[in-house]
Design a protein around this motif. Structure first.
Motif, PDB file in Angstrom:
ATOM      1  N   CYS A 172       0.841  -1.187   0.000  1.00 40.26           N
ATOM      2  CA  CYS A 172       0.000   0.000   0.000  1.00 40.26           C
ATOM      3  C   CYS A 172       0.882   1.245   0.000  1.00 40.26           C
ATOM      4  O   CYS A 172       2.044   1.201   0.405  1.00 40.26           O
ATOM      5  CB  CYS A 172      -0.962   0.018   1.187  1.00 40.26           C
ATOM      6  N   LEU A 173       0.308   2.311  -0.495  1.00 40.07           N
ATOM      7  CA  LEU A 173       0.951   3.623  -0.493  1.00 40.07           C
ATOM      8  C   LEU A 173      -0.072   4.592   0.074  1.00 40.07           C
ATOM      9  O   LEU A 173      -1.182   4.705  -0.449  1.00 40.07           O
ATOM     10  CB  LEU A 173       1.357   4.042  -1.911  1.00 40.07           C
ATOM     11  N   GLY A 179       2.169  13.332   3.656  1.00 40.23           N
ATOM     12  CA  GLY A 179       2.223  14.785   3.789  1.00 40.23           C
ATOM     13  C   GLY A 179       2.023  15.375   2.412  1.00 40.23           C
ATOM     14  O   GLY A 179       1.707  14.657   1.473  1.00 40.23           O
ATOM     15  N   PRO A 180       2.214  16.681   2.295  1.00 40.98           N
ATOM     16  CA  PRO A 180       2.021  17.298   0.992  1.00 40.98           C
ATOM     17  C   PRO A 180       2.901  16.647  -0.079  1.00 40.98           C
ATOM     18  O   PRO A 180       4.125  16.700   0.006  1.00 40.98           O
ATOM     19  CB  PRO A 180       2.417  18.757   1.210  1.00 40.98           C
ATOM     20  N   HIS A 181       2.273  15.972  -1.023  1.00 43.70           N
ATOM     21  CA  HIS A 181       2.945  15.408  -2.196  1.00 43.70           C
ATOM     22  C   HIS A 181       3.969  14.321  -1.856  1.00 43.70           C
ATOM     23  O   HIS A 181       4.933  14.136  -2.596  1.00 43.70           O
ATOM     24  CB  HIS A 181       3.598  16.513  -3.017  1.00 43.70           C
ATOM     25  N   VAL A 182       3.745  13.599  -0.763  1.00 45.42           N
ATOM     26  CA  VAL A 182       4.630  12.493  -0.399  1.00 45.42           C
ATOM     27  C   VAL A 182       3.767  11.324   0.061  1.00 45.42           C
ATOM     28  O   VAL A 182       2.885  11.488   0.909  1.00 45.42           O
ATOM     29  CB  VAL A 182       5.612  12.867   0.738  1.00 45.42           C
ATOM     30  N   TYR A 183       4.017  10.153  -0.536  1.00 46.30           N
ATOM     31  CA  TYR A 183       3.352   8.921  -0.110  1.00 46.30           C
ATOM     32  C   TYR A 183       4.343   8.098   0.694  1.00 46.30           C
ATOM     33  O   TYR A 183       5.558   8.304   0.606  1.00 46.30           O
ATOM     34  CB  TYR A 183       2.864   8.117  -1.322  1.00 46.30           C
ATOM     35  N   GLU A 184       3.821   7.143   1.455  1.00 45.15           N
ATOM     36  CA  GLU A 184       4.666   6.272   2.258  1.00 45.15           C
ATOM     37  C   GLU A 184       4.170   4.845   2.096  1.00 45.15           C
ATOM     38  O   GLU A 184       2.963   4.597   2.125  1.00 45.15           O
ATOM     39  CB  GLU A 184       4.579   6.722   3.725  1.00 45.15           C
ATOM     40  N   ASP A 185       5.112   3.889   1.903  1.00 47.71           N
ATOM     41  CA  ASP A 185       4.711   2.488   1.782  1.00 47.71           C
ATOM     42  C   ASP A 185       4.688   1.834   3.164  1.00 47.71           C
ATOM     43  O   ASP A 185       4.955   2.486   4.177  1.00 47.71           O
ATOM     44  CB  ASP A 185       5.592   1.730   0.778  1.00 47.71           C
ATOM     45  N   TYR A 194      -3.672  -5.080  -5.321  1.00 53.51           N
ATOM     46  CA  TYR A 194      -4.579  -6.189  -5.553  1.00 53.51           C
ATOM     47  C   TYR A 194      -3.902  -7.166  -6.500  1.00 53.51           C
ATOM     48  O   TYR A 194      -2.932  -6.816  -7.173  1.00 53.51           O
ATOM     49  CB  TYR A 194      -5.907  -5.683  -6.154  1.00 53.51           C
ATOM     50  N   PRO A 195      -4.397  -8.412  -6.592  1.00 57.37           N
ATOM     51  CA  PRO A 195      -3.796  -9.385  -7.515  1.00 57.37           C
ATOM     52  C   PRO A 195      -3.819  -8.877  -8.951  1.00 57.37           C
ATOM     53  O   PRO A 195      -4.679  -8.092  -9.335  1.00 57.37           O
ATOM     54  CB  PRO A 195      -4.690 -10.621  -7.354  1.00 57.37           C
ATOM     55  N   GLY A 196      -2.867  -9.346  -9.725  1.00 63.02           N
ATOM     56  CA  GLY A 196      -2.806  -8.985 -11.131  1.00 63.02           C
ATOM     57  C   GLY A 196      -2.080  -7.684 -11.388  1.00 63.02           C
ATOM     58  O   GLY A 196      -2.382  -6.995 -12.370  1.00 63.02           O
ATOM     59  N   ASP A 197      -1.146  -7.313 -10.519  1.00 65.83           N
ATOM     60  CA  ASP A 197      -0.378  -6.071 -10.683  1.00 65.83           C
ATOM     61  C   ASP A 197      -1.282  -4.858 -10.838  1.00 65.83           C
ATOM     62  O   ASP A 197      -1.106  -4.028 -11.733  1.00 65.83           O
ATOM     63  CB  ASP A 197       0.587  -6.171 -11.867  1.00 65.83           C
ATOM     64  N   GLN A 198      -2.285  -4.757  -9.968  1.00 58.01           N
ATOM     65  CA  GLN A 198      -3.198  -3.623  -9.982  1.00 58.01           C
ATOM     66  C   GLN A 198      -3.330  -3.041  -8.581  1.00 58.01           C
ATOM     67  O   GLN A 198      -3.188  -3.753  -7.586  1.00 58.01           O
ATOM     68  CB  GLN A 198      -4.580  -4.044 -10.467  1.00 58.01           C
ATOM     69  N   TYR A 199      -3.604  -1.761  -8.558  1.00 57.58           N
ATOM     70  CA  TYR A 199      -3.892  -1.069  -7.302  1.00 57.58           C
ATOM     71  C   TYR A 199      -5.319  -0.543  -7.353  1.00 57.58           C
ATOM     72  O   TYR A 199      -5.812  -0.159  -8.409  1.00 57.58           O
ATOM     73  CB  TYR A 199      -2.941   0.121  -7.110  1.00 57.58           C
ATOM     74  N   LEU A 200      -5.980  -0.522  -6.210  1.00 59.20           N
ATOM     75  CA  LEU A 200      -7.270   0.126  -6.044  1.00 59.20           C
ATOM     76  C   LEU A 200      -7.020   1.340  -5.162  1.00 59.20           C
ATOM     77  O   LEU A 200      -6.388   1.215  -4.101  1.00 59.20           O
ATOM     78  CB  LEU A 200      -8.284  -0.819  -5.400  1.00 59.20           C
ATOM     79  N   ASP A 201      -7.476   2.517  -5.607  1.00 51.73           N
ATOM     80  CA  ASP A 201      -7.214   3.711  -4.813  1.00 51.73           C
ATOM     81  C   ASP A 201      -8.383   4.030  -3.891  1.00 51.73           C
ATOM     82  O   ASP A 201      -9.441   3.408  -3.954  1.00 51.73           O
ATOM     83  CB  ASP A 201      -6.793   4.897  -5.691  1.00 51.73           C
ATOM     84  N   PRO A 211      -1.650  17.584  -9.627  1.00 51.36           N
ATOM     85  CA  PRO A 211      -2.996  18.113  -9.358  1.00 51.36           C
ATOM     86  C   PRO A 211      -3.703  17.253  -8.307  1.00 51.36           C
ATOM     87  O   PRO A 211      -3.768  16.036  -8.435  1.00 51.36           O
ATOM     88  CB  PRO A 211      -3.693  18.013 -10.714  1.00 51.36           C
ATOM     89  N   PHE A 212      -4.213  17.888  -7.266  1.00 52.19           N
ATOM     90  CA  PHE A 212      -4.859  17.145  -6.189  1.00 52.19           C
ATOM     91  C   PHE A 212      -6.096  16.393  -6.652  1.00 52.19           C
ATOM     92  O   PHE A 212      -6.458  15.392  -6.063  1.00 52.19           O
ATOM     93  CB  PHE A 212      -5.229  18.089  -5.041  1.00 52.19           C
ATOM     94  N   SER A 213      -6.764  16.844  -7.706  1.00 57.30           N
ATOM     95  CA  SER A 213      -7.991  16.194  -8.159  1.00 57.30           C
ATOM     96  C   SER A 213      -7.743  14.776  -8.653  1.00 57.30           C
ATOM     97  O   SER A 213      -8.643  13.948  -8.657  1.00 57.30           O
ATOM     98  CB  SER A 213      -8.641  17.019  -9.263  1.00 57.30           C
ATOM     99  N   VAL A 214      -6.524  14.469  -9.074  1.00 64.42           N
ATOM    100  CA  VAL A 214      -6.194  13.149  -9.608  1.00 64.42           C
ATOM    101  C   VAL A 214      -5.686  12.226  -8.508  1.00 64.42           C
ATOM    102  O   VAL A 214      -5.876  11.021  -8.558  1.00 64.42           O
ATOM    103  CB  VAL A 214      -5.116  13.276 -10.713  1.00 64.42           C
ATOM    104  N   MET A 215      -5.066  12.780  -7.499  1.00 68.46           N
ATOM    105  CA  MET A 215      -4.342  11.980  -6.520  1.00 68.46           C
ATOM    106  C   MET A 215      -5.233  11.458  -5.391  1.00 68.46           C
ATOM    107  O   MET A 215      -5.920  12.225  -4.733  1.00 68.46           O
ATOM    108  CB  MET A 215      -3.204  12.804  -5.925  1.00 68.46           C
ATOM    109  N   PRO A 216      -5.217  10.159  -5.166  1.00 67.24           N
ATOM    110  CA  PRO A 216      -5.945   9.582  -4.031  1.00 67.24           C
ATOM    111  C   PRO A 216      -5.112   9.717  -2.759  1.00 67.24           C
ATOM    112  O   PRO A 216      -3.926  10.021  -2.821  1.00 67.24           O
ATOM    113  CB  PRO A 216      -6.072   8.110  -4.426  1.00 67.24           C
ATOM    114  N   TRP A 217      -5.711   9.445  -1.609  1.00 61.02           N
ATOM    115  CA  TRP A 217      -4.917   9.461  -0.380  1.00 61.02           C
ATOM    116  C   TRP A 217      -4.288   8.097  -0.117  1.00 61.02           C
ATOM    117  O   TRP A 217      -3.394   7.970   0.714  1.00 61.02           O
ATOM    118  CB  TRP A 217      -5.714   9.967   0.814  1.00 61.02           C
ATOM    119  N   GLU A 218      -4.727   7.053  -0.867  1.00 62.35           N
ATOM    120  CA  GLU A 218      -4.156   5.720  -0.655  1.00 62.35           C
ATOM    121  C   GLU A 218      -4.325   4.859  -1.908  1.00 62.35           C
ATOM    122  O   GLU A 218      -5.310   4.967  -2.629  1.00 62.35           O
ATOM    123  CB  GLU A 218      -4.862   5.042   0.516  1.00 62.35           C
ATOM    124  N   TRP A 219      -3.328   3.995  -2.143  1.00 65.57           N
ATOM    125  CA  TRP A 219      -3.410   2.919  -3.135  1.00 65.57           C
ATOM    126  C   TRP A 219      -3.176   1.615  -2.386  1.00 65.57           C
ATOM    127  O   TRP A 219      -2.276   1.514  -1.550  1.00 65.57           O
ATOM    128  CB  TRP A 219      -2.294   3.034  -4.179  1.00 65.57           C
TER     129      TRP A 219
END
Length: 110
Positions: A16-17, A21-27, A75-82, A64-72
């Protein structure tokens, strides 16, 4: 003799990511990832680089904040759900000269 970049393709992605903080994700290992949104027509991709936010502060101005989720979440199959319920596929995930880089692409609804 010139040295060529060392590139290793990775198949183990962060579980998960989450926004730290502002413009920084953490795994899950508390490693920081910096996002850069790339839009071309109807294709939206996010480049994530695992590095210290202090090294490249200029990336954040382009997100742009409108595109960015707060979490990813992976999931199986090399996919993320945000956190907004959208699916993203892993385009590639590499380790180049000691820096991890991953590109996620927003999948269109079926």
């Amino acid at each position: 003799m010139a040295q060529f970049p060392s590139i290793v393709h990775l198949t183990s992605h962060p579980a998960c990511l989450r926004i730290r903080g502002p413009h920084v994700y953490e795994d899950q290992g508390q490693r920081p990832w910096l996002p850069l949104v790339m839009e071309s027509g109807s294709v939206v991709q996010v480049q994530l680089r695992q590095e210290d936010p202090g090294q490249h502060g200029g990336l954040s101005n382009q997100v742009p904040f409108s595109v960015m989720p707060w979490e990813w979440e992976l999931y199986p199959g090399d996919q993320y759900l945000d956190s907004l319920g959208r699916s993203w596929r892993v385009v590639y995930h590499v380790l180049e000269d000691g820096v991890e880089e991953m590109i996620l692409e927003l999948m269109s609804d079926p």
